[in-house]
Motif scaffolding. Sequence first.
Motif, PDB file in Angstrom:
ATOM      1  N   SER A  44       0.833  -1.211   0.000  1.00 29.00           N
ATOM      2  CA  SER A  44       0.000   0.000   0.000  1.00 29.00           C
ATOM      3  C   SER A  44       0.865   1.258   0.000  1.00 29.00           C
ATOM      4  N   GLN A  89      -7.185   0.488  -0.845  1.00 25.83           N
ATOM      5  CA  GLN A  89      -7.451  -0.746  -0.101  1.00 25.83           C
ATOM      6  C   GLN A  89      -8.570  -0.539   0.918  1.00 25.83           C
ATOM      7  N   ASP A 162      -5.411  -1.457  -5.194  1.00 26.25           N
ATOM      8  CA  ASP A 162      -4.825  -1.987  -3.966  1.00 26.25           C
ATOM      9  C   ASP A 162      -5.787  -2.994  -3.328  1.00 26.25           C
ATOM     10  N   GLU A 163      -5.564  -4.252  -3.582  1.00 33.43           N
ATOM     11  CA  GLU A 163      -6.410  -5.340  -3.081  1.00 33.43           C
ATOM     12  C   GLU A 163      -7.902  -5.025  -3.261  1.00 33.43           C
TER      13      GLU A 163
HETATM   14 MG    MG Z   1      -1.949  -2.892   1.987  1.00 30.63          MG
END
Ligand code: MG
Length: 298
Positions: A44, A89, A162-163
Amino acid sequence: MRISFCQYQKGMRQTELQVIRDLNVTVHAGEMVAIVGSSGSGKSLLAHGILGILPYNAFMKGEIQYCGETLTEKRIRKLRGKEIVLVPQSTSYLDPLMKVGQQICKGKKNPEKKRKLNRIFEQYSLDQKVQEQYPFELSGGMTRRIMISTALIETPKLVIADEPTPGLDPRLARRAMEHFRQLADMGAAVLMITHDLELALDTADRIQVFYAGYTIEDAIAEDFLKEETLRHPYTRALWRAMPKNGFHYIDGVQPYTRDMKPGCPFAPRCEKCTDRCREKEVPWRSSGNGYVRCVYDT
Ligand SMILES: [Mg+2]
Ligand SMILES: Nc1ncnc2c1ncn2[C@@H]1O[C@H](COP(=O)(O)OP(=O)(O)O)[C@@H](O)[C@H]1O
């Protein structure tokens, strides 16, 4: 890239906590690169470093090149949210006071955007009524889909996700990955940060592996077809941990940044480790059709 945090300990003693030690990441136009690595490896922070949205006490060293030119603070401010987009995220990045439809279209609701938005909602099984709702009215999975929509509504040149898929059922997670793949096929560069190595291998061109603030391997997806074509012992361990390859796990945990010793960060868990690995920083070097940070050719 290196990133450190300035912290105060006991009274006014200032210390520097280095969390990202040496990241080397490249993504080309038309390419989808997946970044995998355990929690806390710096994924991140990399995304926030590129976007210029690190916390005030973070310091970044190194260089980011975008389309052949240095990505300065001034330049990223202009490109952020337009040419370069982030799917963050944390779901807390949505504006709680703005209806989601408005939020995705950034206030601009021209007919073309509206049509695109309706289509995205259909693809993600979201009721069109949801456009008129506020973030607090949504479930976790819906919030994820809204965040992905904010990236898909633009025609960005660089997408950093991000994810983006936790909380989504496997069918929707795959659909999201395929949409990011389409953005790459249409010419965008896509950096996909993910925990799901299997899904990443199905959609990405290359995989970059992070470990304790270092990039330790850069491999094309085909290299993951068998263990022997992978270069770093940690990447091989990730390969063996995949359900289809036996679900084997390795002992130990990634070192915490304050306890890092000189040399290879994976040394304490590596069966191939010798004194050479503990002496000094291991350089990032090219190997076959990828890169690796290991002193040995595996
Ligand atoms: Mg992360
Ligand atoms: N604001 C902060 N202050 C101090 N350390 C931080 C801060 N943000 C992140 N870190 C540390 O940086 C490391 C990498 O964090 P992060 O990039 O969020 O990891 P990942 O996304 O790979 O899970 C972690 O060890 C985390 O504890």
